[in-house]
Design a protein around this motif. Structure first.
Motif, PDB file in Angstrom:
ATOM      1  N   ARG A  54      -6.649  50.800  70.778  1.00 23.54           N
ATOM      2  CA  ARG A  54      -8.078  50.149  69.465  1.00 23.54           C
ATOM      3  C   ARG A  54      -8.342  49.872  68.369  1.00 23.54           C
TER       4      ARG A  54
ATOM      5  N   THR B 185      -5.369  51.176  77.323  1.00 22.17           N
ATOM      6  CA  THR B 185      -5.431  50.458  75.770  1.00 22.17           C
ATOM      7  C   THR B 185      -5.603  50.938  74.939  1.00 22.17           C
TER       8      THR B 185
ATOM      9  N   GLN C  89     -12.845  47.051  79.653  1.00 17.86           N
ATOM     10  CA  GLN C  89     -12.755  46.045  80.903  1.00 17.86           C
ATOM     11  C   GLN C  89     -11.961  45.553  81.008  1.00 17.86           C
ATOM     12  N   ALA C  90     -12.060  44.255  79.897  1.00 22.43           N
ATOM     13  CA  ALA C  90     -11.920  43.154  79.762  1.00 22.43           C
ATOM     14  C   ALA C  90     -10.361  43.285  80.011  1.00 22.43           C
ATOM     15  N   THR C  91     -10.004  43.722  78.138  1.00 24.18           N
ATOM     16  CA  THR C  91      -8.426  44.212  78.116  1.00 24.18           C
ATOM     17  C   THR C  91      -7.458  44.547  79.071  1.00 24.18           C
TER      18      THR C  91
ATOM     19  N   LYS D 179     -13.027  42.585  72.703  1.00 19.55           N
ATOM     20  CA  LYS D 179     -13.926  43.537  72.346  1.00 19.55           C
ATOM     21  C   LYS D 179     -14.022  44.464  73.779  1.00 19.55           C
ATOM     22  N   SER D 180     -14.161  44.239  74.702  1.00 15.19           N
ATOM     23  CA  SER D 180     -13.841  44.939  76.283  1.00 15.19           C
ATOM     24  C   SER D 180     -13.222  45.664  76.454  1.00 15.19           C
TER      25      SER D 180
ATOM     26  N   ARG E 167     -10.982  45.842  68.015  1.00 14.60           N
ATOM     27  CA  ARG E 167     -11.182  45.347  69.247  1.00 14.60           C
ATOM     28  C   ARG E 167     -10.037  46.076  69.780  1.00 14.60           C
ATOM     29  N   TYR E 168      -9.726  46.074  71.694  1.00 18.45           N
ATOM     30  CA  TYR E 168      -9.229  46.571  71.849  1.00 18.45           C
ATOM     31  C   TYR E 168      -7.752  45.125  71.862  1.00 18.45           C
TER      32      TYR E 168
END
Length: 94
Positions: free
Chosen positions: A20, A18, A58-60, A55-56, A25-26
């Motif tokens: 930043r 990821t 982990q979600a990215t 924004k996360s 955001r990522y």
């Protein structure tokens, strides 16, 4: 870049990272280091950014992993890499 994660799928070797962005955001990045369709090791690794920014972290990572799986399963990744190699060869041919 944050934590590297190596993945193997259908002969492809890729890493999920990821990055930043300025706004906090990522964006996910998929670093492909070996092709699964012909076994060629890509040196340097080719990276593909995910279309979305989240924004996360982990979600990215989840989005990038799903995107990589979709590209591999649909065989779009091999087509993309072939086109990239053709463009590179044209750029460097004398």
């Amino acid at each position: 870049m944050h934590e590297n994660n190596m993945h193997l799928l259908n002969g492809y070797t890729f890493f999920i990272t990821t990055a930043r962005l300025v706004d906090g955001r990522y964006r996910g990045r998929i670093w492909v280091s070996q092709r699964g369709d012909n076994g060629v090791v890509l040196e340097p690794a080719v990276f593909i950014e995910t279309p979305g920014a989240l924004k996360s972290i982990q979600a990215t990572k989840i989005e990038a992993s799903a995107y990589a799986q979709e590209l591999i399963q649909s065989r779009a990744l091999g087509t993309f890499l072939d086109a990239l190699m053709e463009d590179t060869a044209k750029h460097y041919s004398y």
